[in-house]
Design a protein around this motif. Structure first.
Motif, short mmCIF file in Angstrom:
data_model
loop_
_atom_site.label_atom_id
_atom_site.label_comp_id
_atom_site.label_asym_id
_atom_site.label_seq_id
_atom_site.Cartn_x
_atom_site.Cartn_y
_atom_site.Cartn_z
N ASN A 46 -24.28 -20.03 13.31
CA ASN A 46 -23.59 -19.86 14.59
C ASN A 46 -23.01 -18.46 14.74
N SER A 47 -23.12 -17.64 13.70
CA SER A 47 -22.56 -16.29 13.73
C SER A 47 -23.67 -15.26 13.93
N VAL A 48 -23.68 -14.62 15.09
CA VAL A 48 -24.66 -13.56 15.36
C VAL A 48 -24.49 -12.43 14.35
N THR A 49 -23.26 -12.11 14.02
CA THR A 49 -23.00 -11.02 13.07
C THR A 49 -23.56 -11.34 11.69
N SER A 50 -23.32 -12.57 11.22
CA SER A 50 -23.84 -12.96 9.89
C SER A 50 -25.37 -12.97 9.88
N ASN A 51 -25.97 -13.50 10.92
CA ASN A 51 -27.43 -13.52 11.00
C ASN A 51 -27.99 -12.10 10.97
N THR A 52 -27.40 -11.23 11.77
CA THR A 52 -27.88 -9.85 11.87
C THR A 52 -27.71 -9.12 10.54
N ASN A 53 -26.56 -9.28 9.92
CA ASN A 53 -26.32 -8.59 8.64
C ASN A 53 -27.28 -9.07 7.55
N ALA A 54 -27.60 -10.36 7.56
CA ALA A 54 -28.54 -10.89 6.56
C ALA A 54 -29.93 -10.29 6.77
N ILE A 55 -30.35 -10.22 8.02
CA ILE A 55 -31.67 -9.65 8.33
C ILE A 55 -31.72 -8.17 7.97
N LEU A 56 -30.67 -7.43 8.34
CA LEU A 56 -30.63 -6.00 8.03
C LEU A 56 -30.68 -5.75 6.52
N ALA A 57 -29.97 -6.59 5.76
CA ALA A 57 -29.99 -6.45 4.30
C ALA A 57 -31.39 -6.70 3.76
N GLN A 58 -32.06 -7.71 4.29
CA GLN A 58 -33.42 -8.02 3.86
C GLN A 58 -34.39 -6.89 4.21
N MET A 59 -34.27 -6.37 5.41
CA MET A 59 -35.18 -5.30 5.84
C MET A 59 -34.96 -4.03 5.00
#
Length: 386
Positions: free
Chosen positions: A133-146
Motif C-alpha cells: 500500500n506504500s508507493v514509496t516502499s514499492n518504488t524504493n524496492a524497485i530502485l534498489a533492485q534496478m
C-alpha cells in the motif's frame, strides 16, 4: 454549432493529434523497430517462436512468489534455444516482493548469479502483482533492485501495465534514475496481431518496449516491439567500439548555434567541448553499426552546453556537455544577446496545442526547449516559442 458539425470537428482534431503522435513515435523509434517475443515455462523447454523476422526473446529465469524464490526449470534451455536461432536473448523475473526491501535484495542476490544471458543484456523486473500500500516502499524496492542489476553489469528494465504502475509506483523516479527503461503492456483486443497498433500505445515517459499483444500468433504468444534499440544491449560489441571512437572524435571543436537569454549569440565563433556520458544524462546518442553522427553544439538551458546530434538514420537528440565556463570548454566570449519569446504553460495545455498556437511542429517546439514530446509539461513552466 449543431451536433453533427461539432462531432465532425472533434473527429478532425482527434485525427490531427493522432497524425502528430504517429509521426513522433516513428521518428523517435529505432529505424527497424525490431519485434520479438517473451517466454515463461508455458512456452516449453525450447520456447515458441513467433516469426522469422523477430530479433529478440525474453526468457523468464524465475521469480519471487509467495515469499520465496522459485526458478524456472525451462530458463537455461530456452536461452540456449534462442541463441541457436540467432535471436538476441534477455532475462526477466517475476517481481513479487511488493515493497519489502529485504526480499527485494534477497531476490537479486539469488537470481543475478544465475543469469545466463550476456553481460549488458536486459534483466527485466515483472512488477504487476503484489504491490504494497506504500508507493514509496514499492518504488524504493524497485530502485534498489534496478541498481543491483546495473551493478552486476546488466541493463535494468521494469515491466508492467501503465495503470498498475501509476497506481503503485512513483514512475517518474524510476525514469529519472534509468531513462527509457519501461516495458509496458497494452492490448486493444485478444485477436491475432502481428504488428503493433499505436492507437493503443501506453504513452508516458520512459517507454522502451511496447508489448502490444498476447496473441502474436494463434494459440497465444506475447508480441513486443523495441522502440529505442534497447534489446541490442549486450549484443553490440562492434557498436560499442564505434561509440568509443566517436567519443574521441567528439572531443573537438563545435560551432555554437544558439544561447538562451542568459547567454550570447556568436554563430561564427567556436567552442571547445568534451563529450561526457553519465547516468545524469537522460538522452544520449546510441550508435549502431554503419551509422555516422553529426554534432551541432546548442546552448538551450542556462549556462549548459547541449550538443544536438543527428544520426545517419535521421533520428536526433541532445547530449548535455557541460558548463560553458568549465575547465574543458574554452573562454566564453561577449556577443549579441539572444532574445526569445516565451510562453507560460497553462492547465490543459499540451505540446500539440502550444505548437499549433505558435505555428510550430510539436517536435520543433520540444527540441528547442531541450525536451521530447514525451516529456511532461506543467502549468507555470516557461517554454521558448520563438
Amino acid at each position: 454549432m449543431n451536433k453533427h458539425k461539432l462531432r465532425a470537428l472533434i473527429l478532425m482534431v482527434g485525427a490531427i493529434f493522432m497524425a502528430f503522435f504517429m509521426v513522433n513515435v516513428t521518428s523517435q523509434a529505432s529505424t527497424s523497430r525490431d519485434q520479438g517475443v517473451d517466454w515463461s515455462k508455458f512456452q516449453s523447454n525450447s520456447g515458441v517462436f513467433g516469426y522469422s523476422t523477430d530479433k529478440f526473446v525474453f526468457s523468464q529465469a524465475g521469480g519471487f512468489y509467495g515469499g520465496t524464490n522459485i526458478p524456472q526449470t525451462t530458463y537455461a534451455s530456452q536461452v540456449a534455444s534462442a541463441k541457436q536461432a540467432g535471436k538476441r536473448v534477455h532475462t526477466y523475473l517475476w517481481d513479487g516482493v511488493g515493497g519489502n526491501m529485504t526480499n527485494a535484495k534477497a531476490m537479486m542476490a539469488y537470481y543475478l548469479p544465475r543469469v545466463k544471458t550476456p553481460k549488458g543484456s536486459i534483466v527485466a523486473l515483472d512488477y504487476e502483482d503484489g504491490a504494497s500500500n506504500s508507493v514509496t516502499s514499492n518504488t524504493n524496492a524497485i530502485l534498489a533492485q534496478m541498481k543491483l542489476i546495473k551493478d552486476a553489469g546488466f541493463t535494468p528494465v521494469l515491466y508492467s501495465g501503465k495503470a498498475y504502475l501509476n497506481t503503485h509506483v512513483n514512475v517518474a523516479a524510476i525514469v529519472r534514475a534509468y531513462g527509457n527503461c519501461l516495458w509496458l503492456a497494452e492490448y486493444p483486443d485478444y485477436l491475432v496481431r502481428t504488428k503493433p497498433d499505436y492507437n493503443w500505445f501506453p504513452s508516458m515517459d520512459g517507454v522502451a518496449i511496447f508489448q502490444f499483444t498476447s496473441m502474436y500468433k494463434a494459440g497465444g504468444l506475447d508480441g513486443d516491439v523495441d522502440l529505442t534499440g534497447i534489446t541490442k544491449s549486450g549484443y553490440t560489441t562492434a557498436s560499442k567500439a564505434k561509440a568509443q571512437a566517436n567519443v574521441k572524435k567528439a572531443q573537438a571543436t563545435f560551432k555554437v548555434v544558439k544561447y538562451n537569454q542568459r547567454g550570447v549569440f556568436y554563430p561564427n565563433r567556436t567552442l571547445a567541448v568534451r563529450y561526457t556520458d553519465s547516468d545524469k544524462i537522460s538522452q544520449v546518442a546510441t550508435y549502431y553499426k554503419g551509422e555516422s553522427v553529426t554534432y551541432n553544439a546548442v546552448i538551450i538551458e542556462h549556462d549548459y552546453v547541449w550538443a544536438r546530434y543527428t544520426r545517419s538514420n535521421g533520428l536526433y537528440g541532445f547530449i548535455k556537455l557541460g558548463v560553458t565556463n568549465g575547465h574543458d570548454y574554452g573562454k566564453r566570449v561577449t556577443g549579441q544577446p539572444v532574445s526569445h519569446t516565451y510562453y507560460t504553460v497553462k492547465s490543459g495545455d499540451s505540446w500539440w496545442t502550444i505548437a499549433q498556437r505558435n505555428g510550430l511542429s510539436m517536435t520543433t517546439l520540444a527540441s528547442q526547449n531541450g525536451k521530447s514530446i514525451y516529456t511532461t509539461i506543467y502549468p507555470g513552466q516557461r517554454l521558448v516559442v520563438r
